[in-house]
Design a protein around this motif. Structure first.
Motif, PDB file in Angstrom:
ATOM      1  N   LEU A 385       0.843  -1.185   0.000  1.00 11.62           N
ATOM      2  CA  LEU A 385       0.000   0.000   0.000  1.00 11.62           C
ATOM      3  C   LEU A 385       0.880   1.237   0.000  1.00 11.62           C
ATOM      4  O   LEU A 385       2.087   1.166   0.256  1.00 11.62           O
ATOM      5  CB  LEU A 385      -0.919   0.024   1.235  1.00 11.62           C
ATOM      6  N   THR A 386       0.275   2.370  -0.289  1.00 10.11           N
ATOM      7  CA  THR A 386       0.982   3.646  -0.244  1.00 10.11           C
ATOM      8  C   THR A 386       0.641   4.357   1.060  1.00 10.11           C
ATOM      9  O   THR A 386      -0.531   4.472   1.432  1.00 10.11           O
ATOM     10  CB  THR A 386       0.575   4.540  -1.426  1.00 10.11           C
ATOM     11  N   CYS A 387       1.685   4.807   1.756  1.00  8.83           N
ATOM     12  CA  CYS A 387       1.526   5.499   3.031  1.00  8.83           C
ATOM     13  C   CYS A 387       1.659   7.005   2.795  1.00  8.83           C
ATOM     14  O   CYS A 387       2.629   7.458   2.179  1.00  8.83           O
ATOM     15  CB  CYS A 387       2.580   5.009   4.023  1.00  8.83           C
ATOM     16  N   THR A 388       0.692   7.790   3.280  1.00  8.72           N
ATOM     17  CA  THR A 388       0.734   9.246   3.141  1.00  8.72           C
ATOM     18  C   THR A 388       0.519   9.888   4.500  1.00  8.72           C
ATOM     19  O   THR A 388       0.168   9.225   5.480  1.00  8.72           O
ATOM     20  CB  THR A 388      -0.360   9.741   2.177  1.00  8.72           C
ATOM     21  N   ASP A 389       0.709  11.206   4.555  1.00  2.00           N
ATOM     22  CA  ASP A 389       0.433  11.998   5.762  1.00  2.00           C
ATOM     23  C   ASP A 389       1.083  11.387   6.996  1.00  2.00           C
ATOM     24  O   ASP A 389       0.468  11.252   8.054  1.00  2.00           O
ATOM     25  CB  ASP A 389      -1.074  12.136   5.976  1.00  2.00           C
ATOM     26  N   LEU A 390       2.350  11.024   6.866  1.00  2.62           N
ATOM     27  CA  LEU A 390       3.065  10.389   7.953  1.00  2.62           C
ATOM     28  C   LEU A 390       3.418  11.419   9.021  1.00  2.62           C
ATOM     29  O   LEU A 390       3.865  12.524   8.722  1.00  2.62           O
ATOM     30  CB  LEU A 390       4.339   9.731   7.407  1.00  2.62           C
ATOM     31  N   LYS A 417      14.340   4.630   1.893  1.00  6.39           N
ATOM     32  CA  LYS A 417      15.439   4.507   0.932  1.00  6.39           C
ATOM     33  C   LYS A 417      16.646   3.817   1.553  1.00  6.39           C
ATOM     34  O   LYS A 417      17.274   2.956   0.937  1.00  6.39           O
ATOM     35  CB  LYS A 417      15.838   5.903   0.432  1.00  6.39           C
ATOM     36  N   ASP A 418      16.943   4.206   2.822  1.00  2.00           N
ATOM     37  CA  ASP A 418      18.156   3.652   3.424  1.00  2.00           C
ATOM     38  C   ASP A 418      17.925   2.296   4.085  1.00  2.00           C
ATOM     39  O   ASP A 418      18.794   1.443   4.120  1.00  2.00           O
ATOM     40  CB  ASP A 418      18.743   4.631   4.452  1.00  2.00           C
ATOM     41  N   ARG A 419      16.722   2.088   4.617  1.00  2.00           N
ATOM     42  CA  ARG A 419      16.438   0.831   5.307  1.00  2.00           C
ATOM     43  C   ARG A 419      14.938   0.715   5.536  1.00  2.00           C
ATOM     44  O   ARG A 419      14.242   1.722   5.638  1.00  2.00           O
ATOM     45  CB  ARG A 419      17.158   0.763   6.654  1.00  2.00           C
ATOM     46  N   PRO A 420      14.409  -0.504   5.666  1.00  3.87           N
ATOM     47  CA  PRO A 420      12.982  -0.645   6.020  1.00  3.87           C
ATOM     48  C   PRO A 420      12.764  -0.318   7.493  1.00  3.87           C
ATOM     49  O   PRO A 420      13.669  -0.481   8.320  1.00  3.87           O
ATOM     50  CB  PRO A 420      12.691  -2.120   5.715  1.00  3.87           C
ATOM     51  N   LEU A 421      11.569   0.161   7.820  1.00  8.26           N
ATOM     52  CA  LEU A 421      11.240   0.524   9.195  1.00  8.26           C
ATOM     53  C   LEU A 421       9.952  -0.190   9.582  1.00  8.26           C
ATOM     54  O   LEU A 421       8.896   0.035   8.998  1.00  8.26           O
ATOM     55  CB  LEU A 421      11.065   2.043   9.322  1.00  8.26           C
ATOM     56  N   ALA A 422      10.044  -1.085  10.584  1.00  8.15           N
ATOM     57  CA  ALA A 422       8.878  -1.852  11.033  1.00  8.15           C
ATOM     58  C   ALA A 422       8.095  -1.055  12.065  1.00  8.15           C
ATOM     59  O   ALA A 422       8.670  -0.457  12.977  1.00  8.15           O
ATOM     60  CB  ALA A 422       9.325  -3.187  11.625  1.00  8.15           C
ATOM     61  N   CYS A 423       6.780  -1.037  11.931  1.00 11.28           N
ATOM     62  CA  CYS A 423       5.905  -0.306  12.845  1.00 11.28           C
ATOM     63  C   CYS A 423       4.649  -1.136  13.091  1.00 11.28           C
ATOM     64  O   CYS A 423       4.332  -2.057  12.341  1.00 11.28           O
ATOM     65  CB  CYS A 423       5.479   1.053  12.270  1.00 11.28           C
ATOM     66  N   GLY A 424       3.946  -0.788  14.126  1.00 16.37           N
ATOM     67  CA  GLY A 424       2.639  -1.364  14.400  1.00 16.37           C
ATOM     68  C   GLY A 424       1.650  -0.253  14.669  1.00 16.37           C
ATOM     69  O   GLY A 424       2.020   0.803  15.198  1.00 16.37           O
ATOM     70  N   GLY A 425       0.402  -0.444  14.283  1.00 23.50           N
ATOM     71  CA  GLY A 425      -0.572   0.614  14.477  1.00 23.50           C
ATOM     72  C   GLY A 425      -1.967   0.078  14.737  1.00 23.50           C
ATOM     73  O   GLY A 425      -2.246  -1.102  14.518  1.00 23.50           O
ATOM     74  N   GLU A 426      -2.822   0.962  15.224  1.00 26.16           N
ATOM     75  CA  GLU A 426      -4.222   0.653  15.479  1.00 26.16           C
ATOM     76  C   GLU A 426      -5.085   1.461  14.520  1.00 26.16           C
ATOM     77  O   GLU A 426      -4.882   2.664  14.372  1.00 26.16           O
ATOM     78  CB  GLU A 426      -4.576   0.981  16.929  1.00 26.16           C
ATOM     79  N   VAL A 427      -6.040   0.811  13.885  1.00 25.54           N
ATOM     80  CA  VAL A 427      -6.893   1.484  12.899  1.00 25.54           C
ATOM     81  C   VAL A 427      -7.873   2.403  13.629  1.00 25.54           C
ATOM     82  O   VAL A 427      -8.612   1.960  14.506  1.00 25.54           O
ATOM     83  CB  VAL A 427      -7.663   0.458  12.046  1.00 25.54           C
ATOM     84  N   VAL A 428      -7.866   3.693  13.265  1.00 26.41           N
ATOM     85  CA  VAL A 428      -8.704   4.668  13.965  1.00 26.41           C
ATOM     86  C   VAL A 428      -9.729   5.347  13.073  1.00 26.41           C
ATOM     87  O   VAL A 428     -10.619   6.035  13.572  1.00 26.41           O
ATOM     88  CB  VAL A 428      -7.829   5.746  14.658  1.00 26.41           C
ATOM     89  N   ARG A 429      -9.613   5.176  11.730  1.00 26.58           N
ATOM     90  CA  ARG A 429     -10.617   5.798  10.869  1.00 26.58           C
ATOM     91  C   ARG A 429     -10.599   5.176   9.483  1.00 26.58           C
ATOM     92  O   ARG A 429      -9.554   4.778   8.988  1.00 26.58           O
ATOM     93  CB  ARG A 429     -10.375   7.305  10.760  1.00 26.58           C
ATOM     94  N   HIS A 430     -11.779   5.089   8.866  1.00 25.17           N
ATOM     95  CA  HIS A 430     -11.930   4.662   7.482  1.00 25.17           C
ATOM     96  C   HIS A 430     -12.351   5.853   6.625  1.00 25.17           C
ATOM     97  O   HIS A 430     -13.130   6.698   7.068  1.00 25.17           O
ATOM     98  CB  HIS A 430     -13.007   3.577   7.349  1.00 25.17           C
ATOM     99  N   ARG A 457      10.535   5.815  16.724  1.00 24.04           N
ATOM    100  CA  ARG A 457       9.977   7.148  16.990  1.00 24.04           C
ATOM    101  C   ARG A 457      10.881   8.236  16.432  1.00 24.04           C
ATOM    102  O   ARG A 457      10.419   9.214  15.834  1.00 24.04           O
ATOM    103  CB  ARG A 457       9.784   7.342  18.496  1.00 24.04           C
ATOM    104  N   ASP A 458      12.194   8.072  16.615  1.00 23.68           N
ATOM    105  CA  ASP A 458      13.130   9.072  16.114  1.00 23.68           C
ATOM    106  C   ASP A 458      13.100   9.133  14.586  1.00 23.68           C
ATOM    107  O   ASP A 458      13.091  10.215  13.995  1.00 23.68           O
ATOM    108  CB  ASP A 458      14.546   8.729  16.609  1.00 23.68           C
ATOM    109  N   ALA A 459      13.068   7.962  13.953  1.00 25.00           N
ATOM    110  CA  ALA A 459      13.041   7.932  12.487  1.00 25.00           C
ATOM    111  C   ALA A 459      11.760   8.557  11.949  1.00 25.00           C
ATOM    112  O   ALA A 459      11.788   9.324  10.975  1.00 25.00           O
ATOM    113  CB  ALA A 459      13.176   6.484  11.993  1.00 25.00           C
ATOM    114  N   LEU A 460      10.613   8.275  12.578  1.00 25.89           N
ATOM    115  CA  LEU A 460       9.353   8.853  12.126  1.00 25.89           C
ATOM    116  C   LEU A 460       9.330  10.362  12.317  1.00 25.89           C
ATOM    117  O   LEU A 460       8.798  11.098  11.490  1.00 25.89           O
ATOM    118  CB  LEU A 460       8.187   8.210  12.872  1.00 25.89           C
TER     119      LEU A 460
END
Length: 677
Positions: A385-390, A417-430, A457-460
């Motif tokens: 998927l495409t991630c926006t508004d990060l 670009k430099d490395r993948p970043l693993a995250c976890g999240g909770e769905v809050v809106r459709h 957190r620092d990378a985000l």
């Protein structure tokens, strides 16, 4: 207009807490005048549900609060009774009971727990709540406080408000008396937000439900829209939090303590001096955050509590000396309303799923779209998927396909670009395709990040500020990464269907230990995800993360964990759940189901209990404990049996145990107050 809860130095607040038992009472040494002839309180000594009312803790405008002790296990609760003369007022009764509904809807560690609600004949409505030992935030008002002490408190309040707003609940009466500080693990000022008695759901409540001419809230902390009788939302609570922050850091409230007329004029028209102008020790950046929270118009405040939280944290570490900008008149609105922007994650988290698109603001330039591999449900293949508004708080994932349910967890890997970043999240809106078409944006769902490592957190944070170049999707690895494979193999050997084994926990682990071990496990998996993995390794990693999250969810909530532990004869884990504050009625209901599913369990319990009592009568503690353990293995939800076992174990704790492996360490929290395991 008639105000509620005017604050003459806040002596009328309801009190369902006490100072720590180890803290000396500063007034204890002073002689007190003899009290007038006391009228015995008929409720003292009364058994309400499973709790005996021991003494009165305090009272307020709507009710009186008593200390209650569980008749079997001795745990402490606060029991709040609605004043008897209010029982005939159905609107007040509903407001009283709405507190329990609002709090249980939210379910957050920084919000006081309410365990039960009932009525004592003929019409004495009451709530059974968490009993707290500590002090209200109002104890810190009156003199300027250090920013390093206050900001961590404010960020916890933001966390509580964010959870409330996500569930459509606005507090509407946030003030220092409703923010309580307790010691929790290594946190000296752990926040508990209290008194949701006048909380209001964002949806389904019309302004007409508030009596005409009545102010709902405390005047010193009420936002302009409350004074004007207009609709409120989460930004109303942020205004009150800005006033509280001002009071703590400047040493006084921004508008003084005048009458209603002067307070009304001040909140609607006056702009106070910035906190750093009153107290030069306040960092200018922090002063700016507070002034923004106190903006007269809701649109000029922070969009959500999570956005305010991030601003508070950033301000504490920013050494800027630029003076805060003086407020200026807002520009005139254009004749043609502009189209709405792509939905920011923070905005999405502060609004219900059915809310219309937010009005256009002027946000900072957003980073470019980022490709992501997303696991929409545990055990499924990741989709691209495409991630926006990060942002630091969350992100928006674009899709017109099937979306994960609201409040569900998703795992994703941002392909930077430099490395993948693993995250976890909770769905809050459709945002459905139809909504997206009318709002001029893309369809998809917003997530709120949860349990991020410090590195993530620092990378985000850097990525949201545009400090990382636009990413390019890396080519997928065709071979396994050797180092990642070694780590994955080691972790797979530890993977088990038993959540305790999976998280490396003892059978009687505290709830704090569960959270810490889960965070450590997820951090280890994120470190592996930072490497260039093959498709098979990515699938294995996603599966492991799903198992860890499920184990954390199961063992981290008493109502889920007690059933799991009972069905597996883990009586020490059951004891830990009992000490967390579950009511006796809940446990007895669960026990009835357990005995129905385990024929003969009660008979086996009686045989072993009788044998244990015989050994106990002969003062053979070790053999008595061993028999009690066999009885508890058969009937782990037997409250009386749990009480006898742990009382005996406490008396004989210095005696070597015959089978320490089966019992595990002591569970001292069983006899303590709820919520402090």
């Amino acid at each position: 207009m008639s105000p509620t809860n005017l604050r003459p130095d806040s002596q009328n607040g309801e009190k369902w807490w006490a100072p720590p038992e180890s803290s000396p009472d500063p007034q204890a040494a002073q002689p007190q005048p003899p009290p007038p002839a006391e009228i015995k309180d008929p409720l003292i000594g009364l058994v309400v549900g499973s709790f005996r009312l021991v003494r009165k803790l305090g009272g307020g405008g709507m009710g009186t609060v008593y200390l209650g002790e569980h008749t079997l296990i001795g745990s402490k609760v606060a029991v709040k009774f609605l004043h008897e003369h209010f029982a005939s007022n159905e609107a007040l009764v509903q407001r009283f009971l709405a507190e329990a509904r609002a709090v249980n809807l939210i379910g957050h560690e920084n919000i006081i727990n309410i365990f039960d609600m009932n009525v004592l004949p003929p019409r004495r409505h009451y709530l059974v709540m968490e009993y707290l030992e500590g002090s209200p935030l109002s104890a810190m008002t009156g003199t300027p406080q250090q920013a390093s002490v206050i900001v961590p408190i404010l960020t916890q309040v933001c966390d509580a408000l964010q959870a409330a707003h996500l569930n459509g609940v606005v507090h509407r009466d946030l003030k220092p008396e409703n923010i309580f500080l307790v010691r929790h693990d290594r946190t000296p000022h752990f926040v508990k937000v209290l008194d949701f008695g006048i909380a209001k759901l964002l949806d389904g409540v019309s302004p007409g439900q508030t009596s005409l001419g009545t102010i709902i809230g405390t005047p010193e902390y009420m936002a302009p829209e409350q004074w004007a009788g207009k609709g409120v939302d989460g930004r109303t609570d942020l205004y009150a939090l800005g006033i509280i922050a001002y009071e703590l850091l400047a040493g006084r409230t921004p508008f003084g303590k005048g009458g209603l007329g002067s307070l009304l004029h001040a909140h609607l028209q006056e702009m106070p001096a910035a906190p750093h102008e009153v107290n030069p020790q306040v960092p200018v950046a922090l002063s700016q955050v507070i002034m923004r929270a106190m903006a007269k118009k809701p649109d000029e405040r922070f969009r959500s509590a999570s956005e305010m939280r991030a601003a508070l944290e950033q301000a504490l570490t920013t050494a800027t000396n630029a003076p805060p900008p003086r407020p200026t008149a807002p520009p005139l609105a254009a004749h043609t309303p502009p189209a709405p922007p792509p939905l920011p994650a923070d905005t999405a988290m502060a609004m219900p799923a059915t809310a219309p698109a937010p009005p256009r603001r002027s946000p900072a330039p957003a980073p470019a779209d980022i490709p992501a591999r997303v696991v929409l449900a545990p055990g499924t293949e990741p989709v691209r998927l495409t991630c926006t508004d990060l942002s630091r708080a969350g992100a928006f994932l674009c899709t017109e396909g099937t979306m994960p349910p609201l409040r569900s967890r998703v795992s994703l890997i941002l392909e930077l670009k430099d490395r993948p970043l693993a995250c976890g999240g909770e769905v809050v809106r459709h945002v459905t395709p139809a909504q997206a078409s009318s709002w001029g944006m893309r369809a998809g769902f917003a997530i709120q990040f949860v349990e991020l490592s410090a590195e993530a957190r620092d990378a985000l944070s850097k990525l949201a500020q545009g400090q990382i170049p636009s990413p390019v999707a890396p080519k997928p690895a065709t071979v396994d990464d050797p180092q990642a494979e070694a780590l994955l193999t080691m972790l797979q050997q530890r993977m088990s269907t038993d959540p305790y084994v999976l998280l490396s926990l003892p059978q009687n682990a505290t709830f704090d230990d569960v959270r810490q071990h889960a965070r450590a496990a997820l951090t280890a998996l994120e470190n592996i995800a930072s490497r260039k993995l093959s498709a098979r390794q990515s699938r294995d990693l996603s599966d492991m993360r799903s198992k860890v999250e499920k184990a954390s969810e199961l063992l981290g909530h008493p109502r889920q964990r007690i059933e799991h532990d009972a069905w597996r004869a883990n009586f020490a884990g059951v004891a830990r759940c009992i000490s967390s504050g579950l009511t006796a009625s809940e446990i007895e209901s669960l026990r009835a189901r357990y005995l129905l599913a385990h024929p003969g369990a009660e008979a086996r319990e009686r045989i072993h209990s009788a044998t244990a009592a015989a050994w106990e009568a002969q003062s053979n503690v070790q053999l008595a404990l061993a028999e009690y353990e066999k009885a508890l293995a058969a009937d782990p939800l037997n409250l009386a049996l749990q009480q006898r076992y742990w009382s005996l174990k406490q008396r004989g704790k210095n005696t070597p145990a015959p089978d320490s492996r089966s019992r595990g360490p002591d569970v001292p929290g069983l006899r303590k107050r709820p919520g402090r395991s």
